[in-house]
Design a protein around this motif. Sequence first.
Motif, PDB file in Angstrom:
ATOM      1  N   SER A 131      38.671  12.478  -8.525  1.00  0.00           N
ATOM      2  CA  SER A 131      38.312  11.730  -7.325  1.00  0.00           C
ATOM      3  C   SER A 131      39.184  10.492  -7.249  1.00  0.00           C
ATOM      4  CB  SER A 131      36.835  11.335  -7.357  1.00  0.00           C
ATOM      5  OG  SER A 131      36.592  10.363  -6.354  1.00  0.00           O
TER       6      SER A 131
ATOM      7  N   CYS B  76      37.566   7.006  -6.941  1.00  0.00           N
ATOM      8  CA  CYS B  76      37.015   6.337  -8.111  1.00  0.00           C
ATOM      9  C   CYS B  76      37.987   5.326  -8.713  1.00  0.00           C
ATOM     10  CB  CYS B  76      36.552   7.349  -9.153  1.00  0.00           C
ATOM     11  SG  CYS B  76      35.119   8.272  -8.598  1.00  0.00           S
TER      12      CYS B  76
ATOM     13  N   SER C 217      30.781   5.726 -10.590  1.00  0.00           N
ATOM     14  CA  SER C 217      31.160   6.931 -11.326  1.00  0.00           C
ATOM     15  C   SER C 217      30.920   6.732 -12.818  1.00  0.00           C
ATOM     16  CB  SER C 217      32.627   7.248 -11.041  1.00  0.00           C
ATOM     17  OG  SER C 217      33.013   8.402 -11.735  1.00  0.00           O
ATOM     18  N   LEU C 218      31.290   5.575 -13.289  1.00  0.00           N
ATOM     19  CA  LEU C 218      31.131   5.265 -14.710  1.00  0.00           C
ATOM     20  C   LEU C 218      29.659   5.328 -15.117  1.00  0.00           C
ATOM     21  CD1 LEU C 218      33.059   2.283 -16.231  1.00  0.00           C
ATOM     22  CD2 LEU C 218      30.792   2.849 -17.008  1.00  0.00           C
ATOM     23  N   GLU C 219      28.782   4.976 -14.188  1.00  0.00           N
ATOM     24  CA  GLU C 219      27.347   5.025 -14.489  1.00  0.00           C
ATOM     25  C   GLU C 219      26.794   6.450 -14.408  1.00  0.00           C
ATOM     26  OE1 GLU C 219      25.304   2.279 -11.933  1.00  0.00           O
ATOM     27  OE2 GLU C 219      26.336   0.541 -12.761  1.00  0.00           O
ATOM     28  N   GLY C 220      27.670   7.408 -14.087  1.00  0.00           N
ATOM     29  CA  GLY C 220      27.217   8.805 -14.054  1.00  0.00           C
ATOM     30  C   GLY C 220      26.752   9.251 -12.690  1.00  0.00           C
ATOM     31  N   LYS C 221      27.308   8.640 -11.648  1.00  0.00           N
ATOM     32  CA  LYS C 221      26.874   8.989 -10.295  1.00  0.00           C
ATOM     33  C   LYS C 221      28.033   9.529  -9.464  1.00  0.00           C
ATOM     34  CE  LYS C 221      23.663   5.161 -10.628  1.00  0.00           C
ATOM     35  NZ  LYS C 221      23.503   3.750 -10.258  1.00  0.00           N
ATOM     36  N   ARG C 222      27.685   9.928  -8.253  1.00  0.00           N
ATOM     37  CA  ARG C 222      28.710  10.352  -7.324  1.00  0.00           C
ATOM     38  C   ARG C 222      29.584   9.155  -6.964  1.00  0.00           C
ATOM     39  NH1 ARG C 222      27.964  14.877  -4.194  1.00  0.00           N
ATOM     40  NH2 ARG C 222      28.596  13.805  -2.293  1.00  0.00           N
ATOM     41  N   GLY C 223      30.827   9.441  -6.602  1.00  0.00           N
ATOM     42  CA  GLY C 223      31.760   8.361  -6.313  1.00  0.00           C
ATOM     43  C   GLY C 223      31.612   7.789  -4.923  1.00  0.00           C
ATOM     44  N   HIS C 224      30.473   7.182  -4.657  1.00  0.00           N
ATOM     45  CA  HIS C 224      30.286   6.497  -3.379  1.00  0.00           C
ATOM     46  C   HIS C 224      30.527   5.007  -3.574  1.00  0.00           C
ATOM     47  CE1 HIS C 224      28.743   9.965  -1.298  1.00  0.00           C
ATOM     48  NE2 HIS C 224      27.740  10.123  -2.125  1.00  0.00           N
TER      49      HIS C 224
ATOM     50  N   CYS D 274      34.875  10.208   0.504  1.00  0.00           N
ATOM     51  CA  CYS D 274      33.615  10.574  -0.164  1.00  0.00           C
ATOM     52  C   CYS D 274      32.582  11.054   0.836  1.00  0.00           C
ATOM     53  CB  CYS D 274      33.077   9.401  -0.967  1.00  0.00           C
ATOM     54  SG  CYS D 274      32.279   8.112   0.017  1.00  0.00           S
TER      55      CYS D 274
ATOM     56  N   LYS E 133      30.671   8.883   2.651  1.00  0.00           N
ATOM     57  CA  LYS E 133      29.553   7.942   2.810  1.00  0.00           C
ATOM     58  C   LYS E 133      29.562   7.269   4.182  1.00  0.00           C
ATOM     59  CE  LYS E 133      27.253   3.878   0.907  1.00  0.00           C
ATOM     60  NZ  LYS E 133      27.065   2.976  -0.225  1.00  0.00           N
TER      61      LYS E 133
END
Lengths: 154, 908, 411
Positions: free
Chosen positions: C170, C173, C182-189, C343, C345
């Motif tokens: 992505s 990101c 993203s680093l927190e484990g989420k979608r790259g919004h 993304c 969003k």
Amino acid sequence: MSIEEIIKQFEPVQHNLLNILHALQDRHPQNCLTEQALDETARYLKLTKSSVYGVAKYYTMFSLEPRGRYIIRLCVSPVCELLKANQIMAVLEKNLGIRAGETTSDGLFTLELSECLGQCQEAPSMMVNNEVYNGLGEEEVQRVLVRMRRRKKK
Amino acid sequence: MSKLVNLTIDDKKISAPEGANLLQVAKDNGMAIPHLCYHKKLSPTGACRLCIVKIKGQRGLLASCAVQVSEGMEVTAFDDELEEARKYLLDYLLCEHDESYDGSHPDEFRELIFRYGLDKKENRLFPSIWKELGYPKDESSPVLSYDAAKCIKCFRCIKACDEVQGKNVLSFTNRGIISYIVGGFDKWGESECDGCGECIQLCPTGAIVEKPHRSEIKIENGICRVRTTCPYCGVGCQLELMVRNGKIVRSNGVEGVSPNDGRLCVKGRFGYDYVQHPDRLTTPLIKKDGKFVEASWDEALDLVARKFTEIKETYGRKALAGYASAKTTNEDNYLFMKLVRTVFGNNNVDYCTRLCHASTVTAMLRSLGDGAGSNSIEDYAHSDCMLVTGNNMIETHPVTATYVKYAVQRHGSKIIIIDPRWTPLVKDAHIWLQPRLGTDVALLNGMIRVIISEGLIKKDFIEKRVDGGMKAFESLKALAEKYTPEYVEEVTGVAAPLMEEAARIYAGAERPLIATGMGCSQQVTGTHNVFCLINMMLITGQIGRPGAGLNPPRGQNNVQGVSDVGASPFTYPGYISVEDAENRRRVAGIWGLPFGELDGEKGLSTVEIMQAAYEREIRGMYIMGENPMLTDPNLNHTEEAIKKLEFLVVQDIFHTETTPFADVILPATAFAESEGTYVNSDRRVLRVRKAVDPPGQARQDWEIIAEIAKRMGKPLGNYQHESDIWDEIAQTAPIFAGISYDRLEYHGIQWPCPAKGHPGTATLFEERFNTPNGLGKLHPVEYAGQSEKADKDYPFILNTGRILYQYHSSTMSRRNKSLTDFANEAYVLMHPGDALKYGFSDGQKVHIASRRGEISNIRVQISDGVLQGELFMPFHYSEAPVNRLTRDELDPYSKIAPFKLSAVRVGR
Amino acid sequence: MGEKRILLKNVGVIDPGCIDDAIRAGGYEGLKKALKMEPAMVIGELTEAGLRGRGGAGFSTGMKQKFTSESCLKCPQRYVVVNADEGEPGTFKDRVIMEQDPHLYLEGTIIAAYAIQATKGFIYIRGEYHESIRKTEKAIKDARKKGFLGKNIMGSGFDFDVGIKLGAGSYLCGEELTMLESLEGKRGHPRIKPPFPAEKGVFGMPTLVNNVETLANLPRIIAHGKDWYRKLGTERSPGTKIFTISGQVAKPGYYELPMGVTLQELIDLAGGMRDGKAFKAALLGGAAGTFVDATMLSERMTYDNLREKGATLGSGAVIVMAEGDAVLDILHNCLRFFKHESCGKCVPCRVGTTQLVKKADQLRNGQPGKAALLKQMVREAEIMASTSLCPLGQSPVLPLESFARYFKEVK
């Protein structure tokens, strides 16, 4: 390694999600994330199913569909386009008999397009799994494919 | 209050709290800045970009939903550039959107399309592309459908689920223009979605819409909207019912109003169809030759009056009794109570509270002087520590649980759960203590000992506000001494360090709330359990301020109110003892009766009434909206008792397990056909309003009661409207003195509300406790083993409880397809270790027997959510009447029965 | 002008997998020196050196550190996040550092952590950079063994450790706030800005996000001092910049040069045009960059000068096109890229990128009225730029507008 064993190498915190998905996918013979893998990951990280699914579906490196043993990612950046990546694409499609996004019937290759691989000093480029191949011409591509097919026989 | 700042929006001078959301400030000041992704309840998203504005001194266009107002801010909300950009944005959205509209839902996007003239195709720049994007529909949920082509991807559903309901079930799949909302692995019906429908309510376009009645709803014509109160649990959610052609077709939460601020659970949103179910009782029925035959009201009422009068004349006034109902209004119950006291002439009136929180209320009354929750439901959102004991609140009080989860997920607050069984809230808990069934006193005394030995008590609170001060504390300390962590671990099975940490967190918290439930109360030691909780609370001073206290969430919509208005064998309206002659004299005055007619002796409680019926001391009974033949403990005994009655009247909306035993069945109204009030768990008096006509000849309970009294020769009063009854309630019960219907039009009021101008009381005990001397009282109690234990013949201990999708004896909940689609079958939870040991497999049908009875054909569900040696069963299902197994050995203080602990055996 | 390698001085000289080799070449000297300084002094030194972030925005690195270290004094944790999500087309400078001298940027990371007193850090590397990941893993392991990472680093009392987080395909990101998601484990919004990472970054804590190349400067500045550093480059853009030049030049690759080199000089350094072709255009800064034509060959490539001329330096990517190349195809490629990486969003980017590709298809299909079509595309891209939530939706206007300005092949 079972899914559980792979997952348990990581601390059960959400910020490990992408690393876990990579590990699961890399160790799957078909380079993909199964529903079971996502489910176990969600439970391990105390996340809902969609939190894991949404992430797996967002990032282009992840696939929920079974793929070939070798994933060919051909770079389609402006630089590679300038240096005739489209010809390399034609060679790959012809040799493999598939289009981008498809997997060969023997389950050996999946052909994908990639955004810039950052190998622009020797474009055009592609990756086969984790290996990079640069300065591609038709012969080079054929050689790589032959080598991969031979590896399979071993 | 934060300080006010001055700003201008399009030259309009506005003052607003510093840091407030600019878009909200503009909206509040009547400026119609368009927006779609913003919702007051949610964190700003910045996705639709429609709310762009210009701010002097800042570059470019800014989404006003993401701007906090500050002093001197100069905002341009409307000019040609902004409006052109907005038109572009709407045009963009339109091209990826299916514009078709079936009129079944509000559509904020469609309104903007018209406002910006984009309904005319010639005004659009972009060709429609939604058809080529392959957007799917998801119809897999039992209660809602999702159509990605109607979705504008505003995140409101995702945030509704995550931020408001604390569930986070939804996400997006894919990315870019082909992204859309998913539940689970792109199959809503297989996700963790529990059907609360918060997403539906906050969806701006109708991409997510309820399935039930959708084709009947045309919101723009023929729809009536009626504001009322939910008929299920004791949270008291405010509903707006949509009615079309005399039928309820939709239920929404009312935004901006306590206690729910728009939130509902699956029952509140989808559980209304029972009202219009064909099984409803529509005419009075009289049993003739063992069969029920239809009768006229006159015939039925005359019979009832004659029989009750005969019994009274033959056996004396103590031979009659009544069960009031936690499901009907205060007004209904007040008259019911008045009928028992003034027409029957005794105090034998009780209701199901005796089976749920009687012990909690008893302990609270003795220690604190009030038996109701001390805080507001919303306080949970700001609490830093929540001790949840024997309370499966995600399933039993789902909307309260949203505030609890909010505190954890948004503020990092800590939940400590005490429960022998896993509950869904464990996922959000910091600590889960899993004691063996029936060992709560030992566990809590252990926590008290930790608090004392580590110096975590609040001495000045004890000295100022506890009866007996430090001296009283010393006796608690002496008692607690033997509850060492080691001893407590041995008794309860809870690891000592966990118990110790829980004690420290609770004692050290700034705003800790205790939420105690049936697990704590429905035991022979129920009152003792709550005494222990109160002891712990008093020595740490954790009560008497917003966010700190003790809160028993009430199980049914009006459990609180029925006690408040005096449907109790022990207390008159407003919790004044029946033995209090002065009060009786005062009330006799209000009722226009000679003082001597009011019985000054306590009446019989719920289970005692049945026991008296068994002994033939009670001969005639009037049951309003209760179903003891499913919900009383030791059902076999109840059945024998009820059969011994000479005359039984059951007043209900459906046939129940109890109606076959009746001599007369009277058809009453359901909540949506009634006017009146309920009182919820945080003492809030809430209006109930009629939305639809009752079926057939069904009548509201209070009218029936008044007719019976009249026909027994003792009319209750001249009431034209429910508000007349309420005004009398307010006269008799000082806690309601200041409340009248005109004050309840929009918001509820929390009692005590002693005078007209009084705002009501959100937090109890801030200055003093409601005991005679104003001080809280410690009641040190010892742990005692249970009389019923597992043994060779009955090796399991059975626990019982509720589930999200069913309610009480499920006469209401089971008549909603939306709810039964989620859950409609009984089961017994068994630990995998036991399954292995005794050779049971998941899904296997078993029979279960106790010393009192047996039930069969129960599906085994293997789960590590129960401890080894313990079982759990929901009590809702009539084909699996778990109360044939339970005991009627009562808690000596509160007369509650131990539903949570029965020794049983399981057989194939 | 010749190359001036200060960041890349060890490239091809040392074994990147051997920490002793790196140490022999002066590795971790900067860290040693920094640990003897007060954290505020380190920040002061970097501020005065004039180092500007090499991720594209060109913000003062020292100032960013100062904000991060002061934004929330009662927060229990501060973080350093290394942006190694190099995805801008035509850019591979960070990859060269990570593959050839990973200890350099790791050292820079530790210095930055010390400066803001962060005890934890993450390196977010794009998932496709397998070799960079491998080399960085090894470098971290070796640095821990040598006591450059972990508890009480080199006896200073300072604790810091760092973990690798993988991207997974992505581009977005690489945008700092999206990277944190993203680093927190989420979608790259992308997140709404403000708050900036310096106030609320990863896990809601103050976070310093720096690009690999930026961090690679730190050991050198600390080791040799701000005065030494300021002698390189220009007054407002001191130091060197790694340019990655690709496309129709004879020797495509990475070249480290003092700030202020001209495009012509860079092409010359890269061996001139491939096969003696004539220069037609260059795309500066990648897809989120600007096209220039031959009139810009002699302009100095600094952040400020290029901005004044309506061009960008961005990541330092220079993609060179020759006569005969269809610049329109490259423009189309960039627009397709944005559509692929949006993304979804915010509305303007999600739909706007799709609509631009549709129009770009029409441009290539050679229908009449294309000049008007191009003009409309620029207008749409301007609306997208002014209304989009994050830099991605703000980017298409850059290649589009510059293309329209210089190239009249669309009529």
